[in-house]
Scaffold this active site. Sequence first.
Site, PDB file in Angstrom:
ATOM      1  N   TYR A   7      -1.641  -1.075  10.835  1.00  0.00           N
ATOM      2  CA  TYR A   7      -1.939  -1.683   9.531  1.00  0.00           C
ATOM      3  C   TYR A   7      -0.778  -1.430   8.567  1.00  0.00           C
ATOM      4  CZ  TYR A   7      -3.504  -1.436   4.702  1.00  0.00           C
ATOM      5  OH  TYR A   7      -3.563  -1.541   3.337  1.00  0.00           O
TER       6      TYR A   7
ATOM      7  N   SER B  11       0.838  -1.198   0.000  1.00  0.00           N
ATOM      8  CA  SER B  11       0.000   0.000   0.000  1.00  0.00           C
ATOM      9  C   SER B  11       0.869   1.243   0.000  1.00  0.00           C
ATOM     10  CB  SER B  11      -0.841  -0.040   1.277  1.00  0.00           C
ATOM     11  OG  SER B  11      -1.396   1.231   1.528  1.00  0.00           O
TER      12      SER B  11
ATOM     13  N   LYS C  77       2.272  -3.935   6.631  1.00  0.00           N
ATOM     14  CA  LYS C  77       2.642  -3.934   5.207  1.00  0.00           C
ATOM     15  C   LYS C  77       4.156  -3.723   5.054  1.00  0.00           C
ATOM     16  CE  LYS C  77      -1.425  -4.520   3.343  1.00  0.00           C
ATOM     17  NZ  LYS C  77      -1.752  -5.827   2.753  1.00  0.00           N
TER      18      LYS C  77
HETATM   19  N1  UFG Z   1     -12.329  11.325   3.705  1.00  0.00           N
HETATM   20  C1  UFG Z   1     -13.325  12.185   4.104  1.00  0.00           C
HETATM   21  N2  UFG Z   1     -14.478  11.663   4.622  1.00  0.00           N
HETATM   22  C2  UFG Z   1     -14.669  10.315   4.764  1.00  0.00           C
HETATM   23  C3  UFG Z   1     -13.638   9.439   4.362  1.00  0.00           C
HETATM   24  C4  UFG Z   1     -12.489   9.978   3.844  1.00  0.00           C
HETATM   25  O1  UFG Z   1     -13.193  13.403   4.000  1.00  0.00           O
HETATM   26  O2  UFG Z   1     -15.741   9.909   5.271  1.00  0.00           O
HETATM   27  C5  UFG Z   1     -11.106  11.857   3.093  1.00  0.00           C
HETATM   28  C6  UFG Z   1      -9.839  11.565   3.873  1.00  0.00           C
HETATM   29  O3  UFG Z   1      -9.620  12.537   4.841  1.00  0.00           O
HETATM   30  C7  UFG Z   1      -8.800  11.559   2.751  1.00  0.00           C
HETATM   31  C8  UFG Z   1      -9.569  11.031   1.547  1.00  0.00           C
HETATM   32  O4  UFG Z   1     -10.941  11.238   1.833  1.00  0.00           O
HETATM   33  O5  UFG Z   1      -8.393  12.862   2.459  1.00  0.00           O
HETATM   34  C9  UFG Z   1      -9.344   9.550   1.284  1.00  0.00           C
HETATM   35  O6  UFG Z   1      -9.611   8.813   2.475  1.00  0.00           O
HETATM   36  P1  UFG Z   1      -9.750   7.230   2.470  1.00  0.00           P
HETATM   37  O7  UFG Z   1     -10.081   6.803   3.856  1.00  0.00           O
HETATM   38  O8  UFG Z   1     -10.671   6.803   1.380  1.00  0.00           O
HETATM   39  O9  UFG Z   1      -8.317   6.720   2.033  1.00  0.00           O
HETATM   40  P2  UFG Z   1      -6.878   6.986   2.714  1.00  0.00           P
HETATM   41  O10 UFG Z   1      -6.070   7.671   1.680  1.00  0.00           O
HETATM   42  O11 UFG Z   1      -6.993   7.591   4.031  1.00  0.00           O
HETATM   43  O12 UFG Z   1      -6.389   5.481   2.951  1.00  0.00           O
HETATM   44  C10 UFG Z   1      -6.337   4.586   1.889  1.00  0.00           C
HETATM   45  C11 UFG Z   1      -6.586   3.173   2.380  1.00  0.00           C
HETATM   46  C12 UFG Z   1      -5.476   2.708   3.256  1.00  0.00           C
HETATM   47  C13 UFG Z   1      -4.180   2.907   2.598  1.00  0.00           C
HETATM   48  C14 UFG Z   1      -3.995   4.304   2.108  1.00  0.00           C
HETATM   49  C15 UFG Z   1      -2.756   4.395   1.297  1.00  0.00           C
HETATM   50  O13 UFG Z   1      -7.788   3.114   3.115  1.00  0.00           O
HETATM   51  O14 UFG Z   1      -5.642   1.332   3.496  1.00  0.00           O
HETATM   52  O15 UFG Z   1      -5.099   4.672   1.287  1.00  0.00           O
HETATM   53  O16 UFG Z   1      -2.541   5.648   0.805  1.00  0.00           O
HETATM   54  F1  UFG Z   1      -3.200   2.615   3.470  1.00  0.00           F
END
Ligand code: UFG
Length: 337
Positions: A148, A124, A152
């Site tokens: 998590y 990831s 990885k």
């Molecule tokens: N976000 C919101 N509201 C929500 C969910 C997310 O504003 O309800 C925002 C987050 O703050 C972030 C973006 O949307 O800016 C993406 O968030 P995600 O949770 O979809 O994804 P992340 O980038 O935080 O994490 C994902 C995977 C992880 C992985 C990571 C690697 O969930 O498993 O990408 O970059 F490790």
Amino acid sequence: MAVLVTGGAGYIGSHTVIQLLNSGEEVIIVDDLSNSSIKVLDRIEELSCKKPKFYKVNILNEEKFEEIFKENKIESIIHFAGFKAVGESVEKPLAYYTNNLISTLIILNIMKKYQINNFVFSSSATVYGDPKSCPILENFPLSTTNPYGTTKLMIENMLKDICNADKKLNVAILRYFNPVGAHESGRIGEEPNGIPNNLMPYITKVAIGKLEILSIFGNDYPTHDGTGVRDYIHVEDLANGHLKALDKIRTNSGLVIYNLGTGKGYSVLDMVKAFSKACGKNIPYKIVKRRAGDIAMCYADSSKARKELGWEAKYDLDRMCEDSWRWQKNNPNGYEN
Ligand code: UFG
């Protein structure tokens, strides 16, 4: 000779299985169905016109897992199975270390015993921690901010050591950016347990009316509109990256590492806008405070995968949103319809 796919009933696993079957591979799925549905298997058969062998086994049950290797001739393993929720990993680190590390060790030991040399690992972009700049190259410094991510990174380190010591081993470490979208048929897609943590499944649940309003975690990041920027990649493109990686390691490549992203960064507000266009309705949202552990910006330089694998993401953001929406609209209760 078969390709064993652990976690093959899951979101990325199921899309990859269909592509493997369509390209003529013999596929065996092992999945304990702890975060997936048995119904995925019927849909895989429906979409590929093939019925891969399936074992409902938890890899930690080593004896049962080894039976699969006694009963089948396995040539390569694609290892998707694992716990993957960032927040949950902070609450239950021991469960994450136990499940993710030990299952991988069990697989690697069995590979040695049965002389299987090809292994594709789901890593990831989380292993880049808070990157010093974007786009992110594979040789950027690695660090993690949650258990998590640490599992990885620890597995990546194990794989490097093992490949160093055993030159017969061929391992592809694939660092995924943010997978979204679904099979174009709308028959398989992402179905997280409970309230989604990730942005796209949260948006689709708001659009279908199962959740009321999207909370946007912060609009004061140093990005073009203040909301977090990520590299969203269509799950079909990601799945295809596994087939290309498999082709690569079959040429005795040793250890190879690739970013799988589109190279484009979109903000949360960009996503809301694109999804509203795809589903034809406004997605209600409110700005709330930042989520702990989030970074401002994360997007890939995937030119290494392009050069060495001949792989490139084909689907754009509109298509990602259209396919995510078709899946959600046609399956408002996921696989439980
Ligand atoms: N976000 C919101 N509201 C929500 C969910 C997310 O504003 O309800 C925002 C987050 O703050 C972030 C973006 O949307 O800016 C993406 O968030 P995600 O949770 O979809 O994804 P992340 O980038 O935080 O994490 C994902 C995977 C992880 C992985 C990571 C690697 O969930 O498993 O990408 O970059 F490790």
